[in-house]
Design a protein around this motif. Structure first.
Motif, PDB file in Angstrom:
ATOM      1  N   PHE A 113       0.751  -1.108   0.130  1.00 13.73           N
ATOM      2  CA  PHE A 113      -0.084   0.029  -0.150  1.00 13.73           C
ATOM      3  C   PHE A 113       1.005   1.361   0.077  1.00 13.73           C
ATOM      4  CE2 PHE A 113      -3.058   2.734   2.663  1.00 13.73           C
ATOM      5  CZ  PHE A 113      -3.943   2.979   1.527  1.00 13.73           C
ATOM      6  N   THR A 114       0.910   2.179  -1.182  1.00 14.03           N
ATOM      7  CA  THR A 114       1.600   3.334  -1.127  1.00 14.03           C
ATOM      8  C   THR A 114       1.638   4.216   0.090  1.00 14.03           C
ATOM      9  OG1 THR A 114       1.244   3.332  -3.451  1.00 14.03           O
ATOM     10  CG2 THR A 114       2.101   5.328  -2.830  1.00 14.03           C
ATOM     11  N   PRO A 115       0.407   4.503   0.625  1.00 21.01           N
ATOM     12  CA  PRO A 115       0.400   5.498   1.834  1.00 21.01           C
ATOM     13  C   PRO A 115       1.204   4.842   2.978  1.00 21.01           C
ATOM     14  CG  PRO A 115      -1.686   5.430   0.891  1.00 21.01           C
ATOM     15  CD  PRO A 115      -0.863   4.273   0.033  1.00 21.01           C
ATOM     16  N   CYS A 149       8.344   4.509 -10.945  1.00 18.09           N
ATOM     17  CA  CYS A 149       7.259   3.615 -10.525  1.00 18.09           C
ATOM     18  C   CYS A 149       6.394   3.205 -11.712  1.00 18.09           C
ATOM     19  CB  CYS A 149       6.645   4.280  -9.557  1.00 18.09           C
ATOM     20  SG  CYS A 149       5.653   5.499 -10.009  1.00 18.09           S
ATOM     21  N   VAL A 150       5.415   2.440 -11.388  1.00 16.13           N
ATOM     22  CA  VAL A 150       4.310   1.906 -12.445  1.00 16.13           C
ATOM     23  C   VAL A 150       3.801   2.957 -13.104  1.00 16.13           C
ATOM     24  CG1 VAL A 150       2.449   0.311 -13.065  1.00 16.13           C
ATOM     25  CG2 VAL A 150       4.539  -0.577 -12.058  1.00 16.13           C
ATOM     26  N   ALA A 151       3.147   3.799 -12.125  1.00 15.78           N
ATOM     27  CA  ALA A 151       2.105   4.931 -12.664  1.00 15.78           C
ATOM     28  C   ALA A 151       3.151   5.802 -13.684  1.00 15.78           C
ATOM     29  CB  ALA A 151       1.815   5.800 -11.485  1.00 15.78           C
ATOM     30  N   ASP A 195      -8.644   2.557 -10.083  1.00 17.77           N
ATOM     31  CA  ASP A 195      -8.133   3.489  -9.390  1.00 17.77           C
ATOM     32  C   ASP A 195      -7.108   3.078  -8.394  1.00 17.77           C
ATOM     33  OD1 ASP A 195      -7.496   5.517  -7.471  1.00 17.77           O
ATOM     34  OD2 ASP A 195      -9.396   6.506  -7.874  1.00 17.77           O
ATOM     35  N   TYR A 196      -5.650   3.166  -8.527  1.00 10.07           N
ATOM     36  CA  TYR A 196      -4.793   2.457  -7.466  1.00 10.07           C
ATOM     37  C   TYR A 196      -4.111   3.473  -6.821  1.00 10.07           C
ATOM     38  CZ  TYR A 196      -2.020   4.264 -11.549  1.00 10.07           C
ATOM     39  OH  TYR A 196      -1.615   4.966 -12.865  1.00 10.07           O
ATOM     40  N   GLY A 197      -4.762   4.741  -6.529  1.00 10.08           N
ATOM     41  CA  GLY A 197      -4.331   5.617  -5.813  1.00 10.08           C
ATOM     42  C   GLY A 197      -4.653   7.281  -6.576  1.00 10.08           C
ATOM     43  N   GLY A 201       0.629  -4.681 -14.903  1.00 14.68           N
ATOM     44  CA  GLY A 201       0.495  -5.786 -13.873  1.00 14.68           C
ATOM     45  C   GLY A 201       1.286  -5.346 -12.420  1.00 14.68           C
ATOM     46  N   ALA A 202       1.042  -4.188 -12.217  1.00 14.09           N
ATOM     47  CA  ALA A 202       1.779  -3.724 -11.258  1.00 14.09           C
ATOM     48  C   ALA A 202       2.042  -4.382  -9.883  1.00 14.09           C
ATOM     49  CB  ALA A 202       1.420  -2.346 -10.596  1.00 14.09           C
ATOM     50  N   ALA A 203       1.172  -5.407  -9.473  1.00 12.95           N
ATOM     51  CA  ALA A 203       1.318  -6.093  -8.435  1.00 12.95           C
ATOM     52  C   ALA A 203       1.621  -7.588  -8.663  1.00 12.95           C
ATOM     53  CB  ALA A 203       0.317  -5.815  -7.217  1.00 12.95           C
ATOM     54  N   GLN A 204       1.868  -7.847  -9.919  1.00 15.08           N
ATOM     55  CA  GLN A 204       1.750  -9.246 -10.397  1.00 15.08           C
ATOM     56  C   GLN A 204       3.344  -9.664 -10.681  1.00 15.08           C
ATOM     57  OE1 GLN A 204      -1.223 -11.172 -10.922  1.00 15.08           O
ATOM     58  NE2 GLN A 204      -1.840  -9.603  -9.647  1.00 15.08           N
ATOM     59  N   ALA A 258       8.513  -3.000  -8.983  1.00 17.61           N
ATOM     60  CA  ALA A 258       9.642  -3.528  -8.081  1.00 17.61           C
ATOM     61  C   ALA A 258       9.660  -3.314  -6.754  1.00 17.61           C
ATOM     62  CB  ALA A 258      11.024  -3.186  -8.816  1.00 17.61           C
ATOM     63  N   HIS A 259       8.915  -2.395  -6.204  1.00 18.12           N
ATOM     64  CA  HIS A 259       8.874  -2.207  -4.698  1.00 18.12           C
ATOM     65  C   HIS A 259       7.630  -2.790  -4.124  1.00 18.12           C
ATOM     66  CE1 HIS A 259       6.779   1.404  -6.769  1.00 18.12           C
ATOM     67  NE2 HIS A 259       5.922   0.934  -5.936  1.00 18.12           N
ATOM     68  N   LYS A 260       6.618  -3.574  -4.739  1.00 18.78           N
ATOM     69  CA  LYS A 260       5.862  -4.284  -4.305  1.00 18.78           C
ATOM     70  C   LYS A 260       6.258  -5.458  -3.653  1.00 18.78           C
ATOM     71  CE  LYS A 260       1.975  -1.720  -6.007  1.00 18.78           C
ATOM     72  NZ  LYS A 260       0.752  -1.610  -7.169  1.00 18.78           N
ATOM     73  N   TYR A 261       5.849  -6.620  -4.212  1.00 15.02           N
ATOM     74  CA  TYR A 261       6.336  -8.215  -3.409  1.00 15.02           C
ATOM     75  C   TYR A 261       8.123  -8.267  -3.535  1.00 15.02           C
ATOM     76  CZ  TYR A 261       1.539  -8.195  -3.101  1.00 15.02           C
ATOM     77  OH  TYR A 261       0.288  -8.002  -2.598  1.00 15.02           O
TER      78      TYR A 261
HETATM   79  C1  LIG Z   1       0.427  -0.346  -7.510  1.00 20.79           C
HETATM   80  C2  LIG Z   1      -0.526  -0.418  -8.835  1.00 20.79           C
HETATM   81  C3  LIG Z   1      -0.020   0.592  -9.769  1.00 20.79           C
HETATM   82  C4  LIG Z   1       0.842   1.918  -9.268  1.00 20.79           C
HETATM   83  O1  LIG Z   1       1.902   1.241  -9.312  1.00 20.79           O
HETATM   84  P1  LIG Z   1       3.022   2.336  -8.603  1.00 20.79           P
HETATM   85  O2  LIG Z   1       4.546   1.466  -8.953  1.00 20.79           O
HETATM   86  O3  LIG Z   1       3.057   2.349  -7.136  1.00 20.79           O
HETATM   87  O4  LIG Z   1       3.030   3.674  -9.318  1.00 20.79           O
HETATM   88  C5  LIG Z   1      -0.676   0.798 -10.934  1.00 20.79           C
HETATM   89  N1  LIG Z   1      -1.484  -0.292 -11.444  1.00 20.79           N
HETATM   90  C6  LIG Z   1      -1.740  -1.302 -10.561  1.00 20.79           C
HETATM   91  C7  LIG Z   1      -2.696  -2.256 -11.060  1.00 20.79           C
HETATM   92  C8  LIG Z   1      -1.380  -1.301  -9.256  1.00 20.79           C
HETATM   93  O5  LIG Z   1      -1.662  -2.320  -8.516  1.00 20.79           O
END
Ligand SMILES: *Cc1c(COP(=O)(O)O)cnc(C)c1O
Length: 376
Positions: A19-21, A70-72, A113-115, A188-191, A210-213
């Motif tokens: 979770f980003t926050p 980041c992915v955004a 909406d991922y944020g 596929g940010a969280a994949q 790269a900063h998620k899992y």
């Molecule tokens: C987390 C997430 C993002 C944003 O990824 P960041 O690397 O935090 O910018 C975009 N799309 C999906 C599906 C996400 O889960």
């Protein structure tokens, strides 16, 4: 003294996932040391990016790869790359897209909406998101109907637990776009444990955090066809200036990729499954609680614990229990996107044994307090 105590900051137990926050993830000692080392030196950034590209190609079987902030950022830069390639004049002109095909087709049930809304990441490049289908369903015919327009520059798809309705067949959607000569980008940010699967759809670019899992410092990975990856990197001389990866992020990614490449996925999956089933078993011993394990809907190899509380028996509903967990010490954060159905969701991937004990002790305390007849 640790950094939380030094600055008087809130101590968190994160059962809310990446979770980003909350700062997304905690890096290993190896990754942290690599980052600290990187901060004390200079690098030829192109050399670092080339090195990551070769590593990603080796790991994922792709032609190339690159690191973005980041992915955004990766979404915006990939869309820009699909629109203008490496043309210096057009890169300098963005986000002005006058005379440049700029329609980005996005299934309406992928407009997550991922944020912030993903459409905003598209619009930041100067592109125009065009939704296909509805939030409940987007058929191949819906996608093709939008791809047909001459001004289309790419198809954007999302692989995430946040998508809604009937799932889109990603491979078939990629084939449909290729038939029209349109490149496809998959967010596929969280994949990050499914990079190969996502690339196997034949998508031109796959984006993962790269900063998620993977628990590197903040960074996005853009993986896929070399010409498009090169075009993504070229955007750093345009709108991507504010979206670039730092030296410490790239070194951190290299270290995290090394850790990932020696991770035994089957063992990891087993460890996570045991952790969740143990939590579920212990939660089910609490009064008025029904807990169960639920697999990640998008296909990451782990479960989450879904906890229902019977508010007539416990005197507290899911929503107020989640608030009470957050207001406790330490502050326990849970996933609340299923809370309207009475489900509190605990993601335990990033929690350790002591933290899990604390969560269960806190749940027990809150439930017995609210269920005691005199309210004491
Ligand atoms: C987390 C997430 C993002 C944003 O990824 P960041 O690397 O935090 O910018 C975009 N799309 C999906 C599906 C996400 O889960």
């Amino acid at each position: 003294m640790n950094v939380l105590d030094r600055y008087g900051l809130t101590k968190i137990i994160n059962a809310r996932g990446t979770f980003t926050p909350l700062g997304v993830s905690r890096s290993s000692d190896q990754v942290s040391r690599a980052v600290a080392e990187a901060l004390q030196d200079y690098f030829v950034i192109d050399e670092l990016q080339d090195l990551v590209s070769r590593k990603l190609a080796g790991i994922a079987g792709s032609e190339a790869g690159a690191v973005t902030h980041c992915v955004a950022a990766g979404i915006t830069m990939s869309i820009a790359a699909a629109m203008v390639g490496t043309s210096p004049e057009k890169i300098a002109a963005l986000p002005d897209t006058k005379g440049i095909p700029n329609r980005v087709v996005l299934p309406a049930n992928h407009a997550i909406d991922y944020g912030h809304p993903i459409q905003q990441a598209v619009r930041l490049a100067g592109a125009t998101p065009v939704l296909a289908g509805t939030v409940d369903e987007c058929s191949l015919a819906d996608i093709d109907g939008q791809l047909r327009h001459a001004d289309t520059c790419c198809l954007l798809l999302v692989s995430s637990r946040l998508t809604t309705g009937r799932s889109v067949d990603l491979s078939a959607a990629v084939d449909a776009s290729h038939l029209r000569g349109v490149p496809t980008i998959i967010d596929g940010a969280a994949q990050d444990m499914r990079i190969k699967e996502l690339l196997a759809t034949n998508a031109d670019l796959v984006l993962v955090s790269a900063h998620k899992y993977m628990a590197s410092p903040t960074a996005g990975l853009v993986i896929g066809r070399k010409a498009l990856v090169d075009a993504v990197r070229a955007q750093e001389r345009g709108i991507g200036r504010a979206m670039k990866a730092t030296k410490e992020a790239i070194i951190g990614v290299l270290s995290a990729l090394e850790e990932r490449s020696v991770l035994h996925i089957a063992e990891w999956r087993e460890t996570q499954a045991c952790k969740v089933s143990d939590f579920v078993g212990r939660a089910n011993e609490l009064p008025g609680v029904k807990a169960r394990s639920v697999p990640d809907p998008a296909g990451m190899p782990f479960m989450r614990a879904h906890v229902q509380v019977d508010d007539r028996q416990t005197g507290v509903n899911a929503r107020s229990l989640a608030v009470a967990l957050k207001n406790g010490v330490p502050s326990i954060w849970v996933m609340d996107d299923k809370i309207a159905d009475g489900d509190i969701v605990f993601e335990l991937v990033q929690t350790d044994r002591d933290e899990i004990d604390t969560i269960l002790a806190q749940l027990s305390k809150l439930l017995s307090r609210s269920s005691s007849p005199d309210g004491s």
